[in-house]
Design a protein around this motif. Sequence first.
Motif, PDB file in Angstrom:
ATOM      1  N   ASP A  36       2.950   3.628  -8.814  1.00 24.65           N
ATOM      2  CA  ASP A  36       3.921   2.944  -7.957  1.00 24.65           C
ATOM      3  C   ASP A  36       4.946   3.935  -7.440  1.00 24.65           C
ATOM      4  N   CYS A  37       5.712   3.489  -6.456  1.00 20.05           N
ATOM      5  CA  CYS A  37       6.831   4.271  -5.938  1.00 20.05           C
ATOM      6  C   CYS A  37       7.824   3.302  -5.312  1.00 20.05           C
ATOM      7  N   GLU A  38       9.032   3.760  -5.124  1.00 24.00           N
ATOM      8  CA  GLU A  38      10.051   2.947  -4.474  1.00 24.00           C
ATOM      9  C   GLU A  38       9.655   2.696  -3.018  1.00 24.00           C
ATOM     10  N   LEU A  39      10.073   1.555  -2.482  1.00 25.70           N
ATOM     11  CA  LEU A  39       9.689   1.182  -1.117  1.00 25.70           C
ATOM     12  C   LEU A  39      10.094   2.231  -0.085  1.00 25.70           C
ATOM     13  N   GLU A  40      11.249   2.860  -0.263  1.00 27.42           N
ATOM     14  CA  GLU A  40      11.739   3.813   0.735  1.00 27.42           C
ATOM     15  C   GLU A  40      11.246   5.243   0.512  1.00 27.42           C
ATOM     16  N   LEU A  45       4.692   7.688  -1.017  1.00 24.66           N
ATOM     17  CA  LEU A  45       3.697   6.805  -0.397  1.00 24.66           C
ATOM     18  C   LEU A  45       2.594   7.631   0.262  1.00 24.66           C
ATOM     19  N   ALA A  46       2.985   8.651   1.014  1.00 23.56           N
ATOM     20  CA  ALA A  46       2.004   9.508   1.687  1.00 23.56           C
ATOM     21  C   ALA A  46       1.115  10.224   0.666  1.00 23.56           C
ATOM     22  N   PHE A  47       1.710  10.705  -0.431  1.00 18.99           N
ATOM     23  CA  PHE A  47       0.934  11.373  -1.484  1.00 18.99           C
ATOM     24  C   PHE A  47      -0.094  10.418  -2.070  1.00 18.99           C
ATOM     25  N   HIS A  48       0.336   9.206  -2.394  1.00 21.69           N
ATOM     26  CA  HIS A  48      -0.571   8.219  -2.977  1.00 21.69           C
ATOM     27  C   HIS A  48      -1.733   7.898  -2.026  1.00 21.69           C
ATOM     28  N   LYS A  50      -2.902   9.686   0.460  1.00 17.74           N
ATOM     29  CA  LYS A  50      -3.742  10.880   0.616  1.00 17.74           C
ATOM     30  C   LYS A  50      -4.622  11.107  -0.617  1.00 17.74           C
ATOM     31  N   SER A  51      -4.142  10.622  -1.774  1.00 15.29           N
ATOM     32  CA  SER A  51      -4.872  10.804  -3.033  1.00 15.29           C
ATOM     33  C   SER A  51      -5.898   9.703  -3.290  1.00 15.29           C
ATOM     34  N   GLY A  52      -6.048   8.785  -2.349  1.00  9.01           N
ATOM     35  CA  GLY A  52      -7.073   7.758  -2.491  1.00  9.01           C
ATOM     36  C   GLY A  52      -6.588   6.410  -2.993  1.00  9.01           C
ATOM     37  N   PHE A  53      -5.294   6.281  -3.267  1.00 14.07           N
ATOM     38  CA  PHE A  53      -4.763   4.987  -3.681  1.00 14.07           C
ATOM     39  C   PHE A  53      -4.718   4.046  -2.481  1.00 14.07           C
ATOM     40  N   GLU A  54      -4.819   2.761  -2.746  1.00 11.63           N
ATOM     41  CA  GLU A  54      -4.650   1.724  -1.736  1.00 11.63           C
ATOM     42  C   GLU A  54      -3.448   0.878  -2.123  1.00 11.63           C
ATOM     43  N   ILE A  55      -2.702   0.411  -1.134  1.00  7.51           N
ATOM     44  CA  ILE A  55      -1.557  -0.449  -1.417  1.00  7.51           C
ATOM     45  C   ILE A  55      -2.071  -1.778  -1.945  1.00  7.51           C
ATOM     46  N   ALA A  56      -1.608  -2.165  -3.124  1.00  3.29           N
ATOM     47  CA  ALA A  56      -2.034  -3.423  -3.746  1.00  3.29           C
ATOM     48  C   ALA A  56      -0.986  -4.515  -3.531  1.00  3.29           C
ATOM     49  N   ASN A  57       0.282  -4.113  -3.457  1.00  3.10           N
ATOM     50  CA  ASN A  57       1.356  -5.091  -3.361  1.00  3.10           C
ATOM     51  C   ASN A  57       2.656  -4.360  -3.045  1.00  3.10           C
ATOM     52  N   ARG A  58       3.596  -5.032  -2.430  1.00  5.85           N
ATOM     53  CA  ARG A  58       4.942  -4.491  -2.218  1.00  5.85           C
ATOM     54  C   ARG A  58       5.916  -5.544  -2.704  1.00  5.85           C
ATOM     55  N   ILE A  59       6.913  -5.120  -3.499  1.00  6.44           N
ATOM     56  CA  ILE A  59       7.843  -6.082  -4.066  1.00  6.44           C
ATOM     57  C   ILE A  59       9.288  -5.640  -3.876  1.00  6.44           C
TER      58      ILE A  59
END
Length: 66
Positions: A36-40, A45-48, A50-59
């Motif tokens: 996870d990372c903070e919204l801002e 976010l770019a690292f994740h 680029k590393s193959g992660f997909e956004i699952a949820n934003r809270i």
Amino acid sequence: GIFVKEKYRKKGRGRLLLSACQSWAEEMGAREFASDCELENEESLAFHLKSGFEIANRIICFIKKK
């Protein structure tokens, strides 16, 4: 989570740390890897992504003090 000091970023260290974490998790039998990372935090976010992660949820987290 992982963190790379600013002066060491953009040199592949984050990818190496992530790879080591993922390898350990797989050895422990994990079938899914989350982060996870903070919204801002656009850099994280770019690292994740680029590393193959997909956004699952934003809270948005709330707190109410007395």
